[in-house]
Design an enzyme around this catalytic site. Structure first.
Site, PDB file in Angstrom:
ATOM      1  N   ARG A  48     -47.265  33.354 -44.581  1.00  0.00           N
ATOM      2  CA  ARG A  48     -47.391  31.985 -44.079  1.00  0.00           C
ATOM      3  C   ARG A  48     -48.834  31.479 -44.227  1.00  0.00           C
ATOM      4  NH1 ARG A  48     -47.663  30.124 -38.403  1.00  0.00           N
ATOM      5  NH2 ARG A  48     -47.308  27.870 -38.407  1.00  0.00           N
ATOM      6  N   HIS A  52     -49.777  28.131 -46.228  1.00  0.00           N
ATOM      7  CA  HIS A  52     -50.401  26.957 -45.598  1.00  0.00           C
ATOM      8  C   HIS A  52     -51.774  26.632 -46.175  1.00  0.00           C
ATOM      9  CE1 HIS A  52     -47.827  26.079 -41.821  1.00  0.00           C
ATOM     10  NE2 HIS A  52     -47.081  26.385 -42.856  1.00  0.00           N
ATOM     11  N   HIS A 176     -38.560  32.731 -45.956  1.00  0.00           N
ATOM     12  CA  HIS A 176     -38.136  32.815 -44.558  1.00  0.00           C
ATOM     13  C   HIS A 176     -37.306  34.061 -44.267  1.00  0.00           C
ATOM     14  CE1 HIS A 176     -38.988  28.310 -43.467  1.00  0.00           C
ATOM     15  NE2 HIS A 176     -40.066  29.070 -43.449  1.00  0.00           N
ATOM     16  N   TRP A 192     -35.011  34.724 -38.891  1.00  0.00           N
ATOM     17  CA  TRP A 192     -33.894  34.173 -39.676  1.00  0.00           C
ATOM     18  C   TRP A 192     -32.781  35.201 -39.901  1.00  0.00           C
ATOM     19  CZ3 TRP A 192     -38.916  32.574 -40.115  1.00  0.00           C
ATOM     20  CH2 TRP A 192     -39.155  31.201 -40.163  1.00  0.00           C
TER      21      TRP A 192
END
Ligand code: ZEM
Length: 294
Positions: A48, A52, A176, A192
């Site tokens: 992540r 980002h 994910h 998830w």
């Protein structure tokens, strides 16, 4: 943010072995902390962070992206979508001390590559040469990273802003499979699926199953019909709702090799958005820890 020319410059005398050493140190620290976040380890956190730092990119004006390692500066550091990512930056900072020649952008993107490869994912071709930028005029404004409460058209337009097509968009969101949502970061909650420390095509397989809106006081998210223990964001569900996305969801659910191939290419591109490399520069393909032990 103001645009700057972002030419890759590899530190003097540094080559494949130097970066493989950093890779190995990051991998060893991940291995020492497999219990982090209820057994998720640092895989999700590091992927992540890499996403980002890269996903602020706008193709039309060449602003944003991973080159300058600008996430430590305001207003990017305060972007609500970046909540919780100081954890990943702090995890990596000791390697900036040990290898002072590495830039933040290289370190944060390399962290993502280690996490994908060491959790069983595909090889990610990666090139060094990002440079730390201290000029605050180049720091991206909040609003570039996606808001999970939105619909398919929003997701499509946002990834198009970075230069991605529908197939690449669906492939990227398959990340994910790793990690979790945390109410203290995003307001969303849970993983998830059950194998949140393994890189697989499980996200697509599960998405095609049955889901209902979770009953709780929190943000609107979905819960699986079978066990009520896994989640999907509204933007994840949008991949199933839109005809221009669902065909790729079905392909990737059926064919993990195809997902790995497409993810590798799109993620490698994501990490390099906006950067100019010398003509003919060859990406590094790092060896996993397992491969080096053989
Ligand atoms: Zn995510 N993501 N993401 N994502 N993401 C979260 C967590 C993780 C969206 C999103 O809002 C959220 C991509 C695309 C999109 C990962 C990788 C990638 C969380 C939970 C949210 C809310 C954060 C928290 O609470 O800690 C949206 C709306 C997306 C597109 C529409 C892409 C592309 C990714 C990589 C290529 C990963 C690995 C996580 C798990 C983080 C962790 O801490 O475990």
């Amino acid at each position: 943010a103001a645009a700057v020319i972002k030419i890759a410059q590899v530190p003097e005398g540094k080559g494949f072995e130097d970066y493989q050493n950093v890779y190995n140190d990051i991998a060893a620290k991940i291995e020492d902390n497999l219990d982090f976040d209820g057994g998720a380890g640092y895989y999700g956190q590091l992927v992540r962070l890499s996403w980002h730092t890269s996903g602020t990119y706008t193709k039309s004006d060449n602003t944003g992206g991973s080159y300058g390692g600008t996430m430590i500066y305001s207003p990017e550091s305060f972007d609500g979508e970046n909540a919780g990512l100081a954890v990943g930056r702090d995890f990596l900072i000791e390697f900036k001390d040990k290898y002072p020649w590495i830039s933040r952008g290289d370190l944060w993107t390399l962290g993502g590559v280690v996490a994908v490869q060491e959790s069983g994912g595909p090889k990610i071709p990666w090139r060094p040469g990002r440079k730390d930028i201290y000029d605050r005029a180049t720091v991206p404004e909040p609003g570039k990273l996606p808001d999970a409460s939105k619909d398919g058209k929003y997701v499509r337009d946002l990834f198009k802003r970075m230069g991605f097509n529908d197939r690449e968009t669906v492939a990227l969101i398959g990340a994910h499979c790793l990690g979790k949502c945390h109410t203290y970061n995003s307001g969303y909650d849970g993983p998830w699926g059950p194998s949140f420390n393994m890189f697989t095509n499980d996200f697509y397989v599960r998405l095609l199953g049955g889901w209902h809106v979770k009953k709780w006081d929190g943000k609107k998210q979905y819960e699986d019909d079978e066990t009520n223990s896994f989640m999907m964001l509204p933007t994840d569900m949008a991949l199933k709702e839109e005809s221009y996305f669902i065909k790729y969801v079905k392909e990737y659910a059926k064919d993990q090799d195809l997902f790995f191939k497409d993810f590798s290419k799109a993620y490698s591109t994501l990490l390099e958005l906006g950067i100019s490399y010398p003509r003919g520069s060859k990406p590094f393909i790092f060896k996993t820890v397992d491969e080096q032990e053989e």
